[in-house]
Design an enzyme around this catalytic site. Sequence first.
Site, PDB file in Angstrom:
ATOM      1  N   HIS A 176      -6.639  -5.859  -1.353  1.00  0.00           N
ATOM      2  CA  HIS A 176      -5.536  -5.006  -0.925  1.00  0.00           C
ATOM      3  C   HIS A 176      -4.734  -5.728   0.162  1.00  0.00           C
ATOM      4  CE1 HIS A 176      -3.732  -1.051  -0.960  1.00  0.00           C
ATOM      5  NE2 HIS A 176      -3.841  -0.943   0.349  1.00  0.00           N
ATOM      6  N   ASP A 209      -8.410  -5.577  -6.077  1.00  0.00           N
ATOM      7  CA  ASP A 209      -8.051  -4.471  -5.195  1.00  0.00           C
ATOM      8  C   ASP A 209      -8.758  -3.211  -5.683  1.00  0.00           C
ATOM      9  OD1 ASP A 209      -6.918  -2.535  -3.606  1.00  0.00           O
ATOM     10  OD2 ASP A 209      -4.858  -3.200  -3.894  1.00  0.00           O
ATOM     11  N   SER A 241       0.835  -1.189   0.000  1.00  0.00           N
ATOM     12  CA  SER A 241       0.000   0.000   0.000  1.00  0.00           C
ATOM     13  C   SER A 241       0.881   1.253   0.000  1.00  0.00           C
ATOM     14  CB  SER A 241      -0.960  -0.055   1.189  1.00  0.00           C
ATOM     15  OG  SER A 241      -1.979   0.907   1.072  1.00  0.00           O
TER      16      SER A 241
END
Length: 599
Positions: A357, A326, A214
């Site tokens: 994610h 995602d 991320s």
Amino acid sequence: MRGARRAALLTAVLVLPFLPATAQAAEGPVFSDGEAQPVFDPKDVVKESLWVRAPVDSDRDGKDDEVYTEVVRPRATERGLKVPVVYMVSPYFSGGNDVANHNVDVELYVPDKRNGRLLKASSDERVTAALGPNPITSARYEAYFIARGYAVVYAESLGTGKSTGCPTTGDVNETIGARVVVDWLNGRASARTATGEPIKATWSTGKTGMMGVSYNGTLPNAVASTGVRGLEAIVPIAAISSWYDYYRAYGAVVAPGTFQGEDADVLAEYVYTRADREICKPVIAEIAKDQDRITGDYNRFWDKRNYLNDVGKVHAAVLAVHGLNDWNVKMTHVEQWYSALKKIGVPHKIWLHQSGHTDPDTLRSAEWRRTLNRWFTQYLWGHRNGIDKEPRATLQREDKTWVEEKDWPAPGTSDVRLRLSSGGSAKGGLGIWPGHGVETLTDDATKTAESLIDQATSPNRLSYATEPTRKPVRLSGKSTANLRIAFDRPAANVTALLVDRAPDGKSHVITRGSTDPQNRERPDRTSPIKPRKFYDVAVPIVPDDYVLQTGHRLEFVLISSDYDYTLRPKPGTGLSLDLARTSVELPVVGGWRAVFQTF
């Protein structure tokens, strides 16, 4: 990128189940089958805390910022062993703040009528980190890498934890703050201990690999785009390549999945965890202004946060990882980053999985770690193992099986244009031949896309479906909806969806994309719309890799506002679609031949 999922990625600790008998005596790396072996004791380490000086003053206090850094290295480095480094930098190591998102129930911008006000959400829409501050060294991979002879280095982003400076959500100073640790590892930057004594990384070979998930995976992209010497490899997982594409979509103000109303200023406030709670307020206020939630246009603010601008400087070997589902950091980011890397010829490899994610270590740990080990073994230790000669793409299919392919998008993919035929308020056709006439829908932002898709008829969406497939057909890469469209008001959202319709009628949104038709010519320029005039509007759809099974239909669905992603104006805007001049461009493996054999 915020909340429990983010914190969870930082808190899992790996403990090796056993160590070879040579662990205590190891004074150098051991390689077998192209992998560094676990011959070092991960508990026999030297730990250091320090602050690296960054040549930037992001908090405007007249002093260079300092980046708080922690080092964990094998004890053997005290006896002359020099080792490469796995480096992880994050704005999340010290948790996050309770921050309100922006209100998204606003009217859309019309030139000279600034009615898309910047309002904050009500208290029930606040987002809070699920966990408190985390120890900076609570990382999933630490013991794994230490056992194989790497040092592991952690750093806190500017404005977070014990670092000074201000968080600025992807700006140049944030990149410099992350890069300077690589410079220190190579003897090009200074650092001090808590008592002010200078400290050098004399134990480091200088060869550094960055990785993270991320935001923590975005920073490796950012640092690699500076071309910094010593950064030999990066592993960006679920990472951003352009911040505009995280919070905007061709002029439309959009949200990362499940964080409706978040924006660059909200994220900066969230990670602003340094002790001084006042000094960065003016900086974050400037972010709120410059990000421009009014027009949604690409501007200088976003251009400084676009790592694609400097992809030509990247020399690090890139192992990119992303979830095909995602919807936080969308597949757009890895597709455009990976495509650009292929063009400049740096070593590259991609992993695509069926989750969202997340870190692939939670999905297929043994094989993932083998790949990661081989990547760093070759590019950090310099031990040639041929990983650059292997298939570049590893994909997880919908049935959870894994395949290896030459590269991605799949070889043999070519674009195919399908046309629409009448009946979209119920179910029109999607096929080879164009239809005729104009069909209309009325925006209703109070309804989710999924609810509109599953209605047999609706005035709030248009839907067009292929015949049932006679054999599986695979999409691999970018799709685009090319619309000839008119509006009865001077502002509207436009959203295109690709849907898999099973024989039993169940639906699944494969992918989606949105745009502001006022940005139909350029993402950085608002061009007014005249009501009832037809315009050509292209809607880029988020890239994907998806197999439509036998007996299923592919549907193209057009809506206006997307409840979970776009701004949500009051219902009532009318859209008119010219079927004869509208098409959907799809990346089909096998191209037209596959289409003729399938539909």
